[in-house]
Design a protein around this motif. Structure first.
Motif, PDB file in Angstrom:
ATOM      1  N   ALA A  52       0.187  -6.100  -0.564  1.00  0.00           N
ATOM      2  CA  ALA A  52       0.414  -7.490  -0.812  1.00  0.00           C
ATOM      3  C   ALA A  52       1.804  -8.038  -0.108  1.00  0.00           C
ATOM      4  O   ALA A  52       2.032  -8.965   0.549  1.00  0.00           O
ATOM      5  CB  ALA A  52       0.551  -8.070  -2.002  1.00  0.00           C
ATOM      6  N   LEU A  53       2.856  -7.231  -0.534  1.00  0.00           N
ATOM      7  CA  LEU A  53       4.232  -7.480  -0.022  1.00  0.00           C
ATOM      8  C   LEU A  53       4.692  -6.459   0.841  1.00  0.00           C
ATOM      9  O   LEU A  53       5.984  -6.687   1.329  1.00  0.00           O
ATOM     10  CB  LEU A  53       5.209  -7.154  -1.380  1.00  0.00           C
ATOM     11  N   LYS A  54       3.990  -5.570   1.629  1.00  0.00           N
ATOM     12  CA  LYS A  54       4.448  -4.624   2.651  1.00  0.00           C
ATOM     13  C   LYS A  54       5.298  -3.934   2.503  1.00  0.00           C
ATOM     14  O   LYS A  54       6.542  -3.636   3.076  1.00  0.00           O
ATOM     15  CB  LYS A  54       4.559  -5.665   4.085  1.00  0.00           C
ATOM     16  N   PHE A  55       5.413  -3.365   1.042  1.00  0.00           N
ATOM     17  CA  PHE A  55       6.527  -2.405   0.869  1.00  0.00           C
ATOM     18  C   PHE A  55       6.100  -0.992   1.662  1.00  0.00           C
ATOM     19  O   PHE A  55       5.012  -0.494   2.128  1.00  0.00           O
ATOM     20  CB  PHE A  55       6.280  -1.884  -0.623  1.00  0.00           C
ATOM     21  N   SER A  56       7.384  -0.405   1.948  1.00  0.00           N
ATOM     22  CA  SER A  56       7.162   0.981   2.652  1.00  0.00           C
ATOM     23  C   SER A  56       6.983   1.820   1.406  1.00  0.00           C
ATOM     24  O   SER A  56       7.321   1.624   0.020  1.00  0.00           O
ATOM     25  CB  SER A  56       8.411   1.389   3.146  1.00  0.00           C
ATOM     26  N   GLU A 110       8.437 -11.875  -1.437  1.00  0.00           N
ATOM     27  CA  GLU A 110       8.864 -10.758  -0.495  1.00  0.00           C
ATOM     28  C   GLU A 110       9.283  -9.648  -1.364  1.00  0.00           C
ATOM     29  O   GLU A 110       9.640  -9.667  -2.621  1.00  0.00           O
ATOM     30  CB  GLU A 110      10.273 -11.275   0.156  1.00  0.00           C
ATOM     31  N   PRO A 111       9.426  -8.338  -0.572  1.00  0.00           N
ATOM     32  CA  PRO A 111       9.976  -7.452  -1.519  1.00  0.00           C
ATOM     33  C   PRO A 111      11.301  -7.320  -2.221  1.00  0.00           C
ATOM     34  O   PRO A 111      11.183  -6.968  -3.453  1.00  0.00           O
ATOM     35  CB  PRO A 111       9.898  -6.083  -0.527  1.00  0.00           C
ATOM     36  N   TRP A 112      12.070  -8.056  -1.815  1.00  0.00           N
ATOM     37  CA  TRP A 112      13.463  -7.944  -2.234  1.00  0.00           C
ATOM     38  C   TRP A 112      13.283  -9.084  -3.603  1.00  0.00           C
ATOM     39  O   TRP A 112      14.084  -8.961  -4.591  1.00  0.00           O
ATOM     40  CB  TRP A 112      14.521  -8.470  -1.537  1.00  0.00           C
TER      41      TRP A 112
END
Length: 515
Positions: A52-56, A110-112
């Motif tokens: 969903a948030l495109k984390f590595s 967003e990931p952050w």
């Protein structure tokens, strides 16, 4: 503020509806359950969060670590804040902060944003958790009633991780990954409403906040954990790895110096003068390091090797909760008679046995032989220890330092878990890479063109080769986990020395469970 006003403000404030100890204990236990399970509830939802948030993959590990590190690092300050400002007031502040952070995390785009919310959750949990344990000493009189309350609190603390895994699976499957965070909002609001009604405020003790100690300890542990995670990916000679370890050494040494010089340290070093209390901290640190790793890697095994769905994976952990409850019940009942050492020794020995058993896991292992058996043994051992360590750590501590003592015990659990998981992940990564190199020739000789194309895209071997790699990495990671438990056993046998006077001191805090 005048002196008379300050004196009046320092006096305990009664609950608006006194005489309901069961409700008060429920409120305290609900807070602890919410805080503890949040360390694991996101584990099963991690793949969905990543998509969903495109984390590595590397950054995804911080969804867990951002919470546990701020939680463990700030626990010491949270316990001290309760002593100085009043435990009920600080308890409510922590709950409200934790609830707001959960809402923000669930809304993250967003990931952050999610990582910041998870770190803020950790701060809220660090404020509320040590205060909740200290509130038991304020709410319940010494003797059987307080002993039962300690037993409930310890059982909730021990079983919260498994409950979080089950809840995470259910919420992720039935609703959405965001609900592993949203679920805290109504619970937190209810706790905040009930707290002033049923929990009495504690007496405030003059003092100051050791901000320098809190910051150096937190950032020191962040640097240490980052060093291990970095080493698992880039190796031990990487400049950032070495720099992170160097920063950790400097910051943790600074923490020790600050604590020696601080007027009101968050970690009074005199607490370590008692060998029994020091022994409990080392045992908790070692066992938590092994426990966090066990939950993390068994989740990987049951989902990626056994093919369990998120809900089924959560259900697979229910037996360990029951095992912990059995162990906690036995120690609670017989602790006043036998003293803490037999339970520490037996519990840590069972933990060693369970973790050693898990070093034999293979892709052919079934749930019963590879997961259930060792988890039950380990769970009973942890149950025997949690009540014992909790009671021993806060016994004989002055009332005005109860928050700091309980905060230190909780901090060793969270920091030990974070550090242990990073160490086991480093071992897992190294072992997995070596096994992948051995599996690669066989894969290239027998894989279909579609499988080879998928490997070139993802750099991950598909089943059955991938199962071999994963299982080998997991079994190897459990070797240092068993070594950590073995260290706890050595401390229980050699360091902890219980005298008759110790038993008498414990009897007031851990009276007979049956009343």
């Amino acid at each position: 503020m005048t002196t008379s006003q300050l004196t009046q403000d320092q006096k305990p404030r009664a609950a608006r509806r006194e005489g309901h100890p069961g409700i008060a204990l429920t409120v305290i236990a609900a807070c602890q359950l919410m805080v503890v399970l949040d360390a694991t509830i996101v584990n099963i939802a991690l793949p969905h969060i990543q998509d969903a948030l495109k984390f590595s993959t590397t950054d995804l590990t911080w969804v867990v670590s951002a919470y546990t590190l701020t939680f463990g690092g700030m626990l010491l300050l949270g316990g001290r804040a309760g002593d100085i400002l009043g435990r009920r007031r600080v308890f409510m502040t922590g709950i409200l902060l934790f609830t707001a952070a959960s809402l923000l995390g669930g809304l993250a785009q967003e990931p952050w944003q999610l990582l910041a919310a998870r770190a803020l959750q950790g701060v809220g949990g660090a404020i509320a958790s040590p205060t909740s344990l200290a509130l038991i000493t304020t709410t319940f009189p010494e003797g059987p009633e307080r002993n039962r309350a300690f037993g409930v609190f310890a059982a909730v603390s021990a079983g919260g991780g498994a409950v979080g895994l089950l809840a995470g699976g259910m919420l992720t499957d039935w609703l959405d990954w965001r609900w592993v965070l949203f679920v805290n909002v109504p619970i937190g609001i209810l706790i905040a409403v009930l707290t002033p009604l049923y929990i009495t405020e504690s007496k405030r003790h003059p003092g100051s906040f050791d901000i320098a100690g809190a910051l150096t300890s937190t950032f020191g542990m962040v640097a240490l954990v980052y060093g291990f995670i970095r080493a698992s990916e880039e190796g031990w000679r990487d400049s950032l790895t070495l720099g992170s370890f160097g920063a950790a050494v400097v910051l943790l040494l600074a923490f020790a110096i600050v604590e020696r010089r601080a007027k009101d340290p968050i970690t009074p070093l005199r607490m370590f003068a008692d060998r029994n209390r020091s022994g409990t901290y080392v045992i908790m640190l070692s066992l938590a390091a092994a426990m966090f790793g066990m939950f993390f890697f068994i989740v990987l095994f049951v989902q990626n090797v056994l093919g369990y769905s998120p809900i089924k994976a959560g259900l697979a952990f229910l037996p360990v909760t029951a095992a912990i409850a059995v162990g906690a019940g036995l120690s609670q009942r017989f602790l006043p008679t036998l003293g803490p050492k037999p339970f520490m020794a037996a519990g840590t020995a069972l933990a060693v046995l369970g973790l050693t058993w898990q070093t034999f896991v293979t892709p052919e292992s079934s749930y019963v032989s590879g997961v259930l058996g060792p988890m039950l043994v380990f769970g009973v051992g942890m149950g025997l220890n949690f009540v014992t360590l909790t009671v021993t750590a806060v016994s004989g501590v002055a009332q005005h330092e109860a928050g700091a003592a309980s905060g230190l015990l909780n901090a060793t659990q969270q920091v030990g878990g974070s550090l242990g998981l990073s160490i086991l992940t480093t071992v897992f990564g190294s072992a997995s890479r070596e096994e992948a190199k051995q599996q690669l020739p066989d894969f290239m000789a027998h894989a279909s063109p579609e499988q080879k194309a998928a490997f070139l895209k993802s750099h991950e071997l598909p089943a059955p080769w991938g199962h071999e790699v994963l299982a080998h990495g997991i079994s190897t990671a459990f070797i240092p986990a068993a070594a950590m438990a073995l260290l706890a056993l050595a401390v229980a046998l050699v360091v902890v020395k219980v005298r008759k006077s110790d038993l008498e001191a414990l009897s007031g805090v851990a009276g007979p469970a049956g009343g």
